[in-house]
Design a protein around this motif. Structure first.
Motif, short mmCIF file in Angstrom:
data_model
loop_
_atom_site.label_atom_id
_atom_site.label_comp_id
_atom_site.label_asym_id
_atom_site.label_seq_id
_atom_site.Cartn_x
_atom_site.Cartn_y
_atom_site.Cartn_z
N SER A 146 0.72 -1.32 0.01
CA SER A 146 0.16 0.13 0.05
C SER A 146 0.80 1.42 -0.02
O SER A 146 0.34 2.36 -0.52
N GLY A 147 1.93 1.23 0.77
CA GLY A 147 2.92 2.41 0.51
C GLY A 147 2.70 3.34 1.70
O GLY A 147 3.72 4.08 1.72
N THR A 148 1.63 3.51 2.24
CA THR A 148 1.38 4.28 3.41
C THR A 148 0.74 3.64 4.53
O THR A 148 0.09 2.95 4.63
N GLU A 149 0.90 4.23 5.66
CA GLU A 149 0.13 3.59 6.85
C GLU A 149 -1.27 3.77 7.11
O GLU A 149 -2.21 2.87 7.28
N PRO A 150 -1.91 5.17 6.62
CA PRO A 150 -3.15 5.10 6.39
C PRO A 150 -3.70 4.17 5.33
O PRO A 150 -4.97 3.65 5.75
N LEU A 151 -3.15 3.95 4.16
CA LEU A 151 -3.63 2.99 3.29
C LEU A 151 -3.52 1.64 3.99
O LEU A 151 -4.34 0.78 3.56
N GLU A 152 -2.55 1.32 4.60
CA GLU A 152 -2.54 -0.14 5.19
C GLU A 152 -3.60 -0.18 6.03
O GLU A 152 -4.28 -1.32 6.02
N GLN A 183 -18.59 -2.17 -0.52
CA GLN A 183 -17.49 -2.31 -0.18
C GLN A 183 -16.29 -2.58 -1.35
O GLN A 183 -15.32 -2.33 -1.28
N LEU A 184 -16.98 -3.39 -2.34
CA LEU A 184 -16.30 -3.50 -3.68
C LEU A 184 -15.83 -2.13 -4.29
O LEU A 184 -14.72 -1.95 -4.70
N CYS A 185 -16.70 -1.17 -4.37
CA CYS A 185 -16.51 0.10 -4.77
C CYS A 185 -15.56 0.73 -4.05
O CYS A 185 -14.62 1.51 -4.52
N ASP A 186 -15.59 0.69 -2.71
CA ASP A 186 -14.30 1.21 -1.72
C ASP A 186 -13.03 0.70 -2.17
O ASP A 186 -12.02 1.25 -2.19
N MET A 187 -13.06 -0.71 -2.45
CA MET A 187 -11.72 -1.25 -2.83
C MET A 187 -11.23 -0.72 -4.23
O MET A 187 -9.88 -0.77 -4.25
N ALA A 188 -12.19 -0.56 -4.92
CA ALA A 188 -11.64 0.13 -6.33
C ALA A 188 -10.94 1.20 -5.89
O ALA A 188 -9.97 1.53 -6.93
N VAL A 189 -11.56 2.17 -5.16
CA VAL A 189 -11.06 3.47 -5.03
C VAL A 189 -9.37 3.39 -4.24
O VAL A 189 -8.42 4.08 -4.38
N LEU A 190 -9.73 2.26 -3.41
CA LEU A 190 -8.55 2.00 -2.57
C LEU A 190 -7.06 1.70 -3.73
O LEU A 190 -5.97 2.04 -3.49
N LEU A 191 -7.46 0.70 -4.33
CA LEU A 191 -6.66 0.21 -5.65
C LEU A 191 -6.00 1.26 -6.30
O LEU A 191 -4.77 1.41 -6.53
N LYS A 192 -6.84 2.50 -6.73
CA LYS A 192 -6.37 3.60 -7.42
C LYS A 192 -5.50 4.45 -6.48
O LYS A 192 -4.25 4.80 -6.96
N GLU A 193 -5.81 4.70 -5.36
CA GLU A 193 -4.82 5.49 -4.48
C GLU A 193 -3.48 4.69 -4.19
O GLU A 193 -2.44 5.35 -4.21
N ILE A 194 -3.52 3.34 -4.16
CA ILE A 194 -2.27 2.62 -3.74
C ILE A 194 -1.41 2.69 -5.39
O ILE A 194 -0.11 2.86 -5.12
N ASN A 195 -1.95 2.75 -6.20
CA ASN A 195 -1.27 2.95 -7.58
C ASN A 195 -0.58 4.38 -7.65
O ASN A 195 0.41 4.68 -8.03
N GLU A 196 -1.57 5.06 -7.18
CA GLU A 196 -0.80 6.57 -7.35
C GLU A 196 0.10 6.67 -6.39
O GLU A 196 1.23 7.56 -6.57
N VAL A 197 0.10 6.19 -5.10
CA VAL A 197 1.32 6.17 -4.17
C VAL A 197 2.52 5.70 -4.93
O VAL A 197 3.56 6.17 -4.75
N PHE A 198 2.16 4.51 -5.44
CA PHE A 198 3.45 3.68 -5.94
C PHE A 198 4.16 4.59 -7.07
O PHE A 198 5.26 4.48 -7.22
N GLU A 199 3.20 5.33 -7.68
CA GLU A 199 3.71 5.94 -8.98
C GLU A 199 4.09 7.51 -8.50
O GLU A 199 4.75 8.35 -9.38
N GLY A 200 4.14 7.77 -7.20
CA GLY A 200 4.72 9.14 -6.71
C GLY A 200 3.46 10.27 -7.15
O GLY A 200 4.16 11.30 -7.09
N ARG A 201 2.50 9.92 -7.31
CA ARG A 201 1.43 11.06 -7.84
C ARG A 201 0.66 11.58 -6.79
O ARG A 201 0.13 12.60 -7.04
N ARG A 202 0.75 10.99 -5.67
CA ARG A 202 0.34 11.88 -4.42
C ARG A 202 0.87 11.07 -3.20
O ARG A 202 1.44 10.13 -3.10
N GLY A 203 0.37 11.71 -2.01
CA GLY A 203 0.97 11.40 -0.63
C GLY A 203 -0.15 10.52 0.06
O GLY A 203 -0.85 9.73 -0.47
N ASP A 204 -0.29 10.79 1.22
CA ASP A 204 -1.14 10.06 2.13
C ASP A 204 -2.72 10.10 1.48
O ASP A 204 -3.07 11.33 1.11
#
Length: 749
Positions: free
Chosen positions: A443-449, A496-517
């Motif tokens: 996930s890349g950040t503790e809040p996302l974990e 919850q599946l919709c929330d998981m899609a949002v979570l997936l997007k945010e994890i990708n953004e953190v991995f690619e360095g496009r956003r912070g927490d």
């Protein structure tokens, strides 16, 4: 932060500032005090500067006096704080008076021959008074913050009492009456905890609070239908199991909220997140790169042992039955390369030590680079596997086939079919739970974990609840309430599946360095939303013709969100409230734009209307921030900002009213969609006009010194305190801010 305002050990470092409101209230005061102290570094002052310094000193003293009056009123209403608050208020008043006296022109030394004077010759006294003031004001704010915590605990206690009553009711009439009270109490609790969540400085606590509040929001509706089903079918074991699980989950979530706001755990327990692969690899890389500076800082076995700890965590991927053979082999291969590179590094490291080298040799430097690269490649592969599997599952389960089958077979009273589809859903649940665990690793950040753990727990709990609800319906196929209950649990799964899609997007953004927490948003339950006799509004999807018409409206909305993002990027302080709220509005408006294209997470008109309502609330929060900001401006500038702010308030209220107005029929629903998009467009137009103006004025205000005729403290004193200001109930940090700096960081929605 506790010791930062004065930069001295004399400041009470035992005070931990946990909320942004307390921190932000102190910042202007720290700025003025710093200015006063720094003026002594240039001992010769013109008369104009001397008078300006005197005005600031007097302003500080008067503002502190008002501030202390509120603190004393808080103490009078809260016996447990009376002694501590009294001491802190006394010290604050004494320090404020000392600062006023030290900056008084009448006490300055006689002017020298050049006609210039020296202000507050007692520098030591000024520094001491400043430290005492900051320490005592901070203590008053922190003590007042306890009142907010006390309110949350009291609200939780009320909810628990009513929850007990709801669990033991025997008649539907009694249930409806008590549930109405419970709904009101939950709304109050949601608003208190929502304000607290937004105010917390610690991002981990913020994420935990968001997760607990999400559970409470979803469980409120589940509790309604599960309880009604139990009352209608009192002898049904599956209905009782279903209801008991909801009550248990609500109580657990309520306790979690209290643990977060009080920093306490029952029986001194401590629960820490398992170390993720992301964190473990980051720590390993840090130690490897640290060898450049310290060849003798740690033993060789520590490095190899840490790598093995990373490799051990990859077993969650390689041992999974759902990991393909190709991916498993790829992970094992990269683990082996990382081991080999680490062994070479340790060998080169040993050679450098045997030569008594003071810094890394060329061979060692090359080994450090290769080791870090191999570990990064391993992490990249794990990220690809976890994210790829999550994306595949979301696509595979987007049609919700087992849920449909359970509804159909339950409605037909077919217990065998329900059992068969329950097994299918259980398998899906296991896959999703395991995938959330893998996402947590990358996930890349503790809040996302924390959000990943919440998603894992939610799938784990809701799966069996759906099955018990389906069993109840199969036993009572003609029961409307049993059918409604199953629908509610299925909607929670889909959500919850919709929330998981949002979570997936945010994890990708953190991995690619496009956003912070992650900046989590969770909507608050609203009055009447969970009324016992409320019928669910039918969610409607737009047809092709309507989609085509509405897409034209969306194009302008997309352009406006792009413009807002561009303006927001110009601000140096990305944590500034106006910036954060502008970003949030842009993000929500973009979701609405995607809806006009038939894309994104907003699938139905109900989703759109809910998003529009949330956007309007965020817009009103922006208005609150603008009002606070305008207090720092001169007349012409202030009029400009307030004029645009008034437009924004009107548009947000108009949008709110529109989405809350019920409509019936396809044509009326489509018109409501059109109106919502148009109003959102108008809101974003005002925001794009406001951002550059505020940015310019914000930068200008930063350059203003103490000699400005409308300095921060002086401006705040232009508003007289009303006589009844100390007679209101519910004192807390909000009251103190209003009297201290006219700030509204905790303003309620």
């Amino acid at each position: 932060m506790a010791s930062s305002p004065c930069g001295s050990g004399n400041f009470d470092s035992g005070l931990e500032i946990k909320t942004r409101s307390v921190e932000q209230t102190l910042i202007p005061l720290v700025s003025q005090i710093t200015t006063l102290i720094n003026h002594k570094d240039k001992p010769k002052k013109s008369e104009r500067t001397q008078r300006a310094v005197q005005r600031v000193g007097q302003a500080v003293s008067v503002a502190v006096g008002r501030f202390v009056a509120v603190g004393e009123a808080i103490a009078a209403e809260n016996e447990e704080l009376k002694e501590e608050m009294g001491v802190a208020c006394f010290e604050a008043r004494r320090a404020g008076d000392a600062i006023a006296q030290l900056t008084d022109v009448g006490t300055a030394v006689a002017p020298p021959a050049d006609g210039r004077t020296t202000v507050f010759s007692d520098r030591t006294g000024m520094v001491k008074a400043a430290r005492m003031l900051l320490s005592s004001v901070t203590r008053v704010l922190v003590l007042a913050d306890r009142i907010v915590v006390k309110q949350i605990i009291a609200s939780r206690n009320k909810v628990l009492v009513t929850l007990e009553q709801l669990e033991s009711v025997c008649t539907f009439q009694e249930f409806v009456q008590i549930f109405s009270q419970f709904g009101n109490e939950m709304v109050e609790f949601a608003h208190l905890t929502g304000d607290r969540q937004n105010d917390l400085k610690d991002e981990k606590k913020k994420a935990r609070m968001a997760a607990s509040r999400a559970v409470l929001e979803k469980c409120t509706m589940m509790l309604l239908t599960a309880s009604k089903t139990c009352l209608r079918h009192p002898d049904c074991e599956s209905a009782r199991i279903n209801k008991d699980a909801v009550f248990h989950r609500m109580r657990f979530a309520l306790e979690q909220v209290i643990e977060i706001v009080t920093d306490a755990r029952p029986c001194g327990e401590t629960k820490a997140l398992p170390i993720s692969i992301y964190c473990a690899t980051q720590d390993f890389k840090s130690k490897v790169e640290g060898l450049r500076e310290g060849l003798y800082s740690l033993p060789h076995q520590a490095l190899s042992g840490q790598l093995e700890a990373v490799v051990e965590r990859t077993e969650d991927f390689t041992d999974s039955a759902y990991t393909s053979h190709e991916h498993r082999e790829g992970i094992l291969h990269l683990c082996q390369i990382a081991r080999q590179d680490t062994d070479r590094l340790i060998a080169a490291w040993g050679d450098a030590q045997s030569l008594h080298a003071k810094e890394a040799t060329e061979e060692m430097e090359l080994s450090i680079l290769k080791t870090c690269q191999s570990v990064c490649e391993l992490r990249r592969e794990l990220h690809k596997v976890a994210v790829g599997r999550a994306a595949d599952l979301l696509k595979l389960y987007s049609e919700h086939l087992p849920l449909r089958a359970l509804k159909a077979s339950g409605g037909e009273g077919n217990l065998e079919a329900v059992a068969e589809y329950a097994r299918t859903l259980s398998e899906q649940k296991e896959q999703l739970v395991e995938t959330c665990r893998l996402l947590c690793h990358v996930s890349g950040t503790e809040p996302l974990e924390i959000t990943c753990v919440h998603a894992e727990e939610t799938f784990h709990v809701i799966g069996p609840q759906i099955i018990s609800a389906a069993q109840t319906l199969a036993l009572h196929p003609s029961s409307k309430i049993a059918k409604e209950n199953l629908d509610v649990f299925c909607e929670a799964w889909e959500s919850q599946l919709c929330d998981m899609a949002v979570l997936l997007k945010e994890i990708n953004e953190v991995f690619e360095g496009r956003r912070g927490d992650k900046r989590a948003y969770l909507s608050l339950p609203r009055p009447g939303k969970h009324s016992a006799n409320l019928k669910t509004v039918k969610a409607v999807k737009l047809d092709a013709e309507e989609q085509s018409t509405i897409s034209k409206l969306g194009l302008e909305l997309q352009r406006l969100t792009s413009d807002v993002d561009t303006e927001v990027e110009k601000w140096d302080d990305q944590e500034q409230d106006i910036v954060r709220q502008g970003q949030s509005l842009s993000s929500m408006a973009y979701s609405m734009y995607l809806f006009t294209r038939g894309e994104g997470l907003l699938k139905t008109t109900m989703d759109l209307f809910h998003q529009a309502e949330v956007l309007s609330e965020e817009g009103l929060q922006l208005c609150s921030s603008l009002h606070t900001f305008s207090a720092q401006l001169v007349d012409e500038e202030k009029v400009t900002v307030l004029s645009e702010m008034e437009k924004l308030v009107a548009l947000c209220q108009q949008l709110q009213m529109g989405v809350r107005t019920p409509v019936q029929g396809k044509t009326a629903t489509f018109q409501k969609v059109e109106l919502s998009i148009q109003n959102t467009r108008a809101i974003m137009t005002v925001v794009i006009n406001l951002l550059p103006v505020c940015h310019k004025l914000f930068r200008k205000s930063e350059k203003c010194g103490v000699a400005s005729p409308r300095g921060w403290m002086e401006r705040q004193l232009s508003v007289p305190v009303k006589d009844n200001a100390l007679n209101n109930n519910g004192f807390g940090v909000k009251s103190l801010e209003r009297h201290m700096a006219n700030l509204t960081f905790l303003e309620s929605k």
